[in-house]
Design a protein around this motif. Structure first.
Motif, mmCIF file in Angstrom:
data_model
loop_
_atom_site.group_PDB
_atom_site.id
_atom_site.type_symbol
_atom_site.label_atom_id
_atom_site.label_comp_id
_atom_site.label_asym_id
_atom_site.label_seq_id
_atom_site.Cartn_x
_atom_site.Cartn_y
_atom_site.Cartn_z
ATOM 1 N N VAL A 110 46.214 42.792 30.724
ATOM 2 C CA VAL A 110 46.838 42.130 29.580
ATOM 3 C C VAL A 110 46.866 40.617 29.795
ATOM 4 O O VAL A 110 46.526 39.838 28.901
ATOM 5 C CB VAL A 110 48.267 42.668 29.349
ATOM 6 N N VAL A 111 47.255 40.193 30.981
ATOM 7 C CA VAL A 111 47.296 38.757 31.278
ATOM 8 C C VAL A 111 45.894 38.168 31.231
ATOM 9 O O VAL A 111 45.680 37.066 30.718
ATOM 10 C CB VAL A 111 47.949 38.512 32.652
ATOM 11 N N GLY A 112 44.907 38.921 31.718
ATOM 12 C CA GLY A 112 43.529 38.436 31.699
ATOM 13 C C GLY A 112 43.010 38.184 30.301
ATOM 14 O O GLY A 112 42.119 37.339 30.105
ATOM 15 N N GLN A 113 43.557 38.875 29.299
ATOM 16 C CA GLN A 113 43.137 38.633 27.924
ATOM 17 C C GLN A 113 43.466 37.208 27.481
ATOM 18 O O GLN A 113 42.843 36.680 26.560
ATOM 19 C CB GLN A 113 43.802 39.635 26.984
ATOM 20 N N GLY A 114 44.430 36.584 28.152
ATOM 21 C CA GLY A 114 44.735 35.195 27.843
ATOM 22 C C GLY A 114 43.648 34.238 28.290
ATOM 23 O O GLY A 114 43.585 33.094 27.820
ATOM 24 N N LEU A 115 42.791 34.690 29.202
ATOM 25 C CA LEU A 115 41.666 33.869 29.647
ATOM 26 C C LEU A 115 40.444 34.049 28.762
ATOM 27 O O LEU A 115 39.643 33.136 28.601
ATOM 28 C CB LEU A 115 41.293 34.222 31.093
ATOM 29 N N ASP A 116 40.273 35.235 28.196
ATOM 30 C CA ASP A 116 39.060 35.498 27.431
ATOM 31 C C ASP A 116 39.336 36.375 26.228
ATOM 32 O O ASP A 116 38.515 37.200 25.830
ATOM 33 C CB ASP A 116 38.000 36.166 28.314
ATOM 34 N N ARG A 131 42.903 35.409 41.336
ATOM 35 C CA ARG A 131 43.917 34.493 41.865
ATOM 36 C C ARG A 131 44.688 33.815 40.740
ATOM 37 O O ARG A 131 45.904 33.613 40.833
ATOM 38 C CB ARG A 131 43.260 33.436 42.756
ATOM 39 N N GLN A 132 43.973 33.447 39.669
ATOM 40 C CA GLN A 132 44.615 32.792 38.537
ATOM 41 C C GLN A 132 45.635 33.723 37.882
ATOM 42 O O GLN A 132 46.750 33.307 37.533
ATOM 43 C CB GLN A 132 43.547 32.365 37.522
ATOM 44 N N ILE A 133 45.261 34.974 37.711
ATOM 45 C CA ILE A 133 46.164 35.954 37.099
ATOM 46 C C ILE A 133 47.361 36.221 38.002
ATOM 47 O O ILE A 133 48.513 36.246 37.549
ATOM 48 C CB ILE A 133 45.402 37.263 36.792
ATOM 49 N N GLU A 134 47.102 36.390 39.278
ATOM 50 C CA GLU A 134 48.191 36.673 40.205
ATOM 51 C C GLU A 134 49.163 35.498 40.316
ATOM 52 O O GLU A 134 50.378 35.693 40.436
ATOM 53 C CB GLU A 134 47.615 37.022 41.582
ATOM 54 N N VAL A 136 49.952 33.259 37.957
ATOM 55 C CA VAL A 136 50.821 33.133 36.785
ATOM 56 C C VAL A 136 51.827 34.286 36.742
ATOM 57 O O VAL A 136 52.972 34.104 36.316
ATOM 58 C CB VAL A 136 49.989 33.047 35.481
ATOM 59 N N LEU A 137 51.442 35.475 37.199
ATOM 60 C CA LEU A 137 52.404 36.580 37.270
ATOM 61 C C LEU A 137 53.504 36.269 38.284
ATOM 62 O O LEU A 137 54.679 36.587 38.062
ATOM 63 C CB LEU A 137 51.684 37.877 37.625
ATOM 64 N N GLU A 138 53.136 35.646 39.379
ATOM 65 C CA GLU A 138 54.131 35.225 40.367
ATOM 66 C C GLU A 138 55.087 34.203 39.758
ATOM 67 O O GLU A 138 56.312 34.263 39.981
ATOM 68 C CB GLU A 138 53.423 34.620 41.584
ATOM 69 N N ALA A 139 54.546 33.289 38.961
ATOM 70 C CA ALA A 139 55.358 32.223 38.364
ATOM 71 C C ALA A 139 56.402 32.766 37.400
ATOM 72 O O ALA A 139 57.483 32.181 37.257
ATOM 73 C CB ALA A 139 54.454 31.220 37.651
ATOM 74 N N VAL A 140 56.106 33.879 36.733
ATOM 75 C CA VAL A 140 57.067 34.443 35.774
ATOM 76 C C VAL A 140 57.844 35.618 36.376
ATOM 77 O O VAL A 140 58.563 36.323 35.658
ATOM 78 C CB VAL A 140 56.366 34.893 34.466
ATOM 79 N N GLY A 141 57.720 35.821 37.672
ATOM 80 C CA GLY A 141 58.483 36.868 38.329
ATOM 81 C C GLY A 141 58.005 38.271 38.034
ATOM 82 O O GLY A 141 58.808 39.219 38.018
ATOM 83 N N ALA A 142 56.705 38.438 37.795
ATOM 84 C CA ALA A 142 56.165 39.756 37.434
ATOM 85 C C ALA A 142 55.111 40.236 38.421
ATOM 86 O O ALA A 142 54.386 41.189 38.141
ATOM 87 C CB ALA A 142 55.566 39.698 36.022
ATOM 88 N N LEU A 167 50.290 31.686 29.273
ATOM 89 C CA LEU A 167 50.234 30.533 30.165
ATOM 90 C C LEU A 167 49.030 30.533 31.097
ATOM 91 O O LEU A 167 48.737 29.508 31.717
ATOM 92 C CB LEU A 167 51.512 30.470 31.013
ATOM 93 N N VAL A 168 48.326 31.654 31.209
ATOM 94 C CA VAL A 168 47.306 31.774 32.243
ATOM 95 C C VAL A 168 46.172 30.768 32.074
ATOM 96 O O VAL A 168 45.553 30.344 33.055
ATOM 97 C CB VAL A 168 46.761 33.222 32.287
#
Length: 285
Positions: A110-116, A131-134, A136-142, A167-168
């Motif tokens: 789902v987060v990767g859909q924000g990239l493409d 790494r990019q996905i991980e 941003v998930l770390e940044a939002v506590g997920a 945000l990704v």
């Protein structure tokens, strides 16, 4: 150079530097005017709350900024470019909605859909992408539910993921469309704090559409209030007061500031159709 030319040059420069710029913008549906003559500059790192009754044009405002809704008059620029040319600069957090537990998408998908998301299918895997996905998930506590099915998360957890998705790609402008609906108070506070943390650390401008000002009150710089074909823009105390809202709605509205909260009494649940909007025909698509 004449003063008029100088002023026009300055306006262009300010619009180019702004995260969001609307100039002489108007929008109507048929004979009903939502708003007109809207001039607005949202600076990088600014938090703008968009308020108003149902039908006042809040979602249409977001659609115009996303390039999905044509203005009747005026222009809209995101980071100095038309919205469709600036989609990589826009992050979008939708309303909280139920996701079926059987949906097979994992959180990282789902987060990767924000990239493409503008491409078909899920993006090609790579170490940099992961790494990019991980991150941003770390940044939002997920980070601890990266591989969980999205449909099995709570409403608040799903909104964390949607914020990560928005945000990704490192947007300059974050649009939030009623992201607090159906969330409990704790989740509302979490979501608003995450959005505010992003704008503080990355200077991302935030446009936050909401029915309720109190969850975002600690973070708001200015308010855009839409009502009856009119609008007001300014700091919270200049817009959310009895005099201003009574003028906008053409009826008595009481606003009480108490205990760090704002209580508004007498507002209509839906936006009244303005009498002065009945002339002419519309061309909004």
């Amino acid at each position: 150079m004449t003063s008029r030319t100088t002023s026009a040059t300055n306006d262009v420069a300010h619009a180019s530097a702004a995260a969001l710029a609307l100039r002489d913008a108007s929008l109507r549906y048929g004979r009903r005017r939502l708003w007109s003559g809207l001039n607005l500059l949202v600076a990088p790192g600014e938090f703008l709350a968009v308020l108003g009754a149902n039908g006042s044009g809040k979602t249409s405002f977001l659609r115009a900024v996303l390039g999905l809704q044509h203005l009747d008059t005026g222009t809209v620029l995101v980071a100095g470019r038309p919205p469709r040319q600036a989609r990589d600069d826009i992050g979008y957090v939708p309303q909280q909605r139920h996701t079926d537990p059987l949906v097979p998408l994992r959180v990282r998908d789902v987060v990767g859909q924000g990239l493409d998301g503008h491409r078909w299918g899920i993006g090609w895997p790579s170490r940099a992408r992961r790494r990019q996905i991980e991150a941003v998930l770390e940044a939002v506590g997920a980070a601890h539910y990266t591989d969980a099915p999205i449909g099995r998360l709570s409403g608040g957890e799903q909104q964390r993921v949607r914020i990560a998705q928005a945000l990704v790609a490192d947007p300059k402008l974050l649009l939030c469309d009623e992201p607090l609906l159906s969330l409990d108070l704790r989740s509302q506070r979490t979501v608003t704090a995450l959005v505010n943390a992003r704008r503080r650390t990355s200077n991302t401008a935030v446009v936050f559409v909401t029915h309720e000002i109190n969850p975002v009150l600690p973070y708001v710089d200015r308010v855009l209030y839409l009502a009856g074909g009119q609008f007001r823009i300014g700091p919270v105390t200049e817009v959310l007061n009895s005099t201003t809202l009574s003028e906008l709605y053409d009826m008595p509205v009481d606003v009480i500031h108490t205990g760090g909260r704002i209580v508004v009494a007498g507002l209509p649940h839906t936006a009244p159709e303005p009498d002065h909007a009945l002339a002419g025909t519309g061309g909004a698509a």
